[in-house]
Scaffold this motif. Structure first.
Motif, PDB file in Angstrom:
ATOM      1  N   GLY A 154       0.783  -1.231   0.000  1.00  0.00           N
ATOM      2  CA  GLY A 154       0.000   0.000   0.000  1.00  0.00           C
ATOM      3  C   GLY A 154       0.811   1.275   0.000  1.00  0.00           C
ATOM      4  N   SER A 155       2.120   1.152   0.065  1.00  0.00           N
ATOM      5  CA  SER A 155       2.956   2.350   0.171  1.00  0.00           C
ATOM      6  C   SER A 155       2.987   3.171  -1.118  1.00  0.00           C
ATOM      7  N   VAL A 156       2.899   2.517  -2.260  1.00  0.00           N
ATOM      8  CA  VAL A 156       2.911   3.264  -3.528  1.00  0.00           C
ATOM      9  C   VAL A 156       1.716   4.221  -3.577  1.00  0.00           C
ATOM     10  N   GLU A 157       0.568   3.739  -3.139  1.00  0.00           N
ATOM     11  CA  GLU A 157      -0.620   4.580  -3.121  1.00  0.00           C
ATOM     12  C   GLU A 157      -0.458   5.736  -2.140  1.00  0.00           C
ATOM     13  N   LEU A 158       0.118   5.466  -0.971  1.00  0.00           N
ATOM     14  CA  LEU A 158       0.344   6.534   0.014  1.00  0.00           C
ATOM     15  C   LEU A 158       1.292   7.597  -0.530  1.00  0.00           C
ATOM     16  N   VAL A 159       2.362   7.148  -1.145  1.00  0.00           N
ATOM     17  CA  VAL A 159       3.332   8.087  -1.707  1.00  0.00           C
ATOM     18  C   VAL A 159       2.695   8.901  -2.818  1.00  0.00           C
ATOM     19  N   SER A 160       1.934   8.240  -3.678  1.00  0.00           N
ATOM     20  CA  SER A 160       1.323   8.964  -4.795  1.00  0.00           C
ATOM     21  C   SER A 160       0.391  10.067  -4.293  1.00  0.00           C
ATOM     22  N   LYS A 161      -0.371   9.784  -3.249  1.00  0.00           N
ATOM     23  CA  LYS A 161      -1.240  10.816  -2.675  1.00  0.00           C
ATOM     24  C   LYS A 161      -0.423  11.919  -2.017  1.00  0.00           C
ATOM     25  N   SER A 162       0.663  11.551  -1.366  1.00  0.00           N
ATOM     26  CA  SER A 162       1.487  12.535  -0.651  1.00  0.00           C
ATOM     27  C   SER A 162       2.193  13.511  -1.582  1.00  0.00           C
ATOM     28  N   ILE A 163       2.676  13.007  -2.723  1.00  0.00           N
ATOM     29  CA  ILE A 163       3.398  13.898  -3.633  1.00  0.00           C
ATOM     30  C   ILE A 163       2.559  14.294  -4.843  1.00  0.00           C
ATOM     31  N   LYS A 164       1.266  13.952  -4.772  1.00  0.00           N
ATOM     32  CA  LYS A 164       0.281  14.415  -5.750  1.00  0.00           C
ATOM     33  C   LYS A 164       0.580  13.999  -7.194  1.00  0.00           C
ATOM     34  N   ILE A 165       0.908  12.707  -7.343  1.00  0.00           N
ATOM     35  CA  ILE A 165       1.062  12.111  -8.666  1.00  0.00           C
ATOM     36  C   ILE A 165       0.387  10.745  -8.629  1.00  0.00           C
ATOM     37  N   SER A 166       0.194  10.146  -9.774  1.00  0.00           N
ATOM     38  CA  SER A 166      -0.443   8.841  -9.816  1.00  0.00           C
ATOM     39  C   SER A 166       0.555   7.743  -9.453  1.00  0.00           C
TER      40      SER A 166
END
Length: 76
Positions: A42-54
Motif C-alpha cells: 500500500g505504500s505506492v498509493e500513500l506516496v502517490s497521494k502525498s506527492i500528488k502524482i499517480s
C-alpha cells in the motif's frame, strides 16, 4: 514509519508536494526506495497521494531510475 520516510523525502526538496518539479520527485522516489518504503504493501498509493502524482507515475520513475518495482522486489 511510512509517514516519516515520506516526510523526510519531501523535506529534501525544500518545497511543497504540489510545487515539486519532476526532478525533485525523481530524487524523492529513490530516497524512499532505499529505505525500503516500497516493500510495504500500500505504500505506492500513500506516496502517490502525498506527492500528488499517480501510482503509475511512481512506477515510471522507478523504471526510469532502474529500480525494481515493488512486485519484483517481494512486496505485494
Amino acid at each position: 514509519m511510512v509517514e516519516s520516510i515520506i516526510e523526510d523525502a519531501l523535506a529534501t526538496s525544500g518545497t511543497t508536494p504540489g510545487r515539486m518539479k519532476t526532478a525533485e520527485r525523481m530524487k524523492a522516489v529513490p530516497y524512499m526506495y532505499e529505505r525500503g518504503l516500497f516493500q510495504i504493501p500500500g505504500s505506492v498509493e500513500l506516496v502517490s497521494k502525498s506527492i500528488k502524482i499517480s501510482k503509475f507515475t511512481i512506477y515510471a520513475y522507478l523504471d526510469r531510475l532502474g529500480l525494481k518495482r515493488p512486485s519484483e522486489s517481494g512486496a505485494r
